[in-house]
Design a protein around this motif. Sequence first.
Motif, mmCIF file in Angstrom:
data_model
loop_
_atom_site.group_PDB
_atom_site.id
_atom_site.type_symbol
_atom_site.label_atom_id
_atom_site.label_comp_id
_atom_site.label_asym_id
_atom_site.label_seq_id
_atom_site.Cartn_x
_atom_site.Cartn_y
_atom_site.Cartn_z
ATOM 1 N N GLU A 7 0.660 -1.344 0.134
ATOM 2 C CA GLU A 7 -0.010 -0.037 0.063
ATOM 3 C C GLU A 7 0.829 1.067 0.073
ATOM 4 N N ARG A 8 2.071 1.157 0.452
ATOM 5 C CA ARG A 8 3.019 2.377 0.347
ATOM 6 C C ARG A 8 3.630 2.543 -1.057
ATOM 7 N N LEU A 9 3.583 1.782 -1.978
ATOM 8 C CA LEU A 9 3.818 1.830 -3.137
ATOM 9 C C LEU A 9 3.058 2.814 -4.222
ATOM 10 N N ILE A 10 3.837 3.685 -4.482
ATOM 11 C CA ILE A 10 2.974 4.766 -5.313
ATOM 12 C C ILE A 10 2.322 3.928 -6.667
ATOM 13 N N VAL A 11 3.026 3.183 -7.152
ATOM 14 C CA VAL A 11 2.397 2.397 -8.492
ATOM 15 C C VAL A 11 1.230 1.537 -7.951
ATOM 16 N N TRP A 12 1.336 1.060 -6.748
ATOM 17 C CA TRP A 12 0.081 0.325 -6.324
ATOM 18 C C TRP A 12 -1.311 1.336 -6.170
ATOM 19 N N GLN A 13 -0.997 2.538 -5.567
ATOM 20 C CA GLN A 13 -1.882 3.388 -5.110
ATOM 21 C C GLN A 13 -2.460 3.904 -6.533
ATOM 22 N N GLU A 14 -1.647 4.389 -7.478
ATOM 23 C CA GLU A 14 -2.191 4.711 -8.852
ATOM 24 C C GLU A 14 -3.084 3.585 -9.320
ATOM 25 N N ALA A 15 -2.504 2.347 -9.416
ATOM 26 C CA ALA A 15 -3.137 1.250 -9.984
ATOM 27 C C ALA A 15 -4.712 0.907 -9.239
ATOM 28 N N HIS A 16 -4.645 1.291 -8.062
ATOM 29 C CA HIS A 16 -5.995 0.829 -7.428
ATOM 30 C C HIS A 16 -6.840 2.044 -7.604
ATOM 31 N N ARG A 17 -6.246 3.308 -7.738
ATOM 32 C CA ARG A 17 -7.338 4.531 -8.362
ATOM 33 C C ARG A 17 -7.863 4.132 -9.480
ATOM 34 N N LEU A 18 -7.024 3.608 -10.583
ATOM 35 C CA LEU A 18 -7.294 3.206 -11.890
ATOM 36 C C LEU A 18 -8.465 2.201 -11.736
ATOM 37 N N CYS A 19 -8.232 1.286 -11.014
ATOM 38 C CA CYS A 19 -9.256 0.274 -10.864
ATOM 39 C C CYS A 19 -10.407 0.779 -10.281
ATOM 40 N N LEU A 20 -10.573 1.540 -9.503
ATOM 41 C CA LEU A 20 -11.911 2.204 -8.916
ATOM 42 C C LEU A 20 -12.569 3.130 -9.991
ATOM 43 N N PHE A 21 -11.778 4.013 -10.514
ATOM 44 C CA PHE A 21 -12.353 4.612 -11.886
ATOM 45 C C PHE A 21 -12.655 3.611 -12.786
ATOM 46 N N ILE A 22 -12.254 2.559 -13.218
ATOM 47 C CA ILE A 22 -12.947 1.730 -14.327
ATOM 48 C C ILE A 22 -14.154 1.196 -13.757
ATOM 49 N N TYR A 23 -14.064 0.710 -12.548
ATOM 50 C CA TYR A 23 -15.524 0.210 -12.090
ATOM 51 C C TYR A 23 -16.692 1.273 -11.811
ATOM 52 N N ASP A 24 -16.208 2.433 -11.536
ATOM 53 C CA ASP A 24 -17.175 3.379 -11.790
ATOM 54 C C ASP A 24 -17.680 3.776 -13.152
ATOM 55 N N LEU A 25 -16.706 3.834 -14.051
ATOM 56 C CA LEU A 25 -16.971 4.251 -15.575
ATOM 57 C C LEU A 25 -17.830 3.227 -16.229
ATOM 58 N N THR A 26 -17.584 1.801 -15.924
ATOM 59 C CA THR A 26 -18.152 0.841 -16.781
ATOM 60 C C THR A 26 -19.679 0.751 -16.253
ATOM 61 N N LYS A 27 -20.226 1.435 -15.255
ATOM 62 C CA LYS A 27 -21.634 1.548 -14.704
ATOM 63 C C LYS A 27 -22.642 2.115 -15.462
#
Length: 117
Positions: A7-27
């Motif tokens: 969770e401290r990795l910036i790459v993981w944080q950005e990937a997690h944000r992207l995932c949330l964005f995709i879930y929201d967008l595909t609704k």
Amino acid sequence: MHQRPYERLIVWQEAHRLCLFIYDLTKTFPPNERFRLVDQMCRSASSVPTNIAEGNMRRTRKDKRHYLTISISSLEELHYQSMLARDLHYLASAQYTGVDDHIQRVSYLLTRLYVSL
């Protein structure tokens, strides 16, 4: 609250944000795409941070790189699926640009982490 090492990795944080964005967008996609493109995009999007997390806990560089390679591959799948969604008119150009920019950022961070191992 305890924070996991990944969770401290910036790459993981950005990937997690992207995932949330995709879930929201595909609704907003058509209902008939729920078990087709929506499912594929959500699986690809969630695979990126999932494999970063799993790979981060592996002991050897070889194992860590293996999971990062899976993350990079899933990210490329998501990129194509986003293009397809745009071309099917499920995403407006501005939405696609936002997704594409975020994918490019995560790709850059993943590549830098991979090279550092």
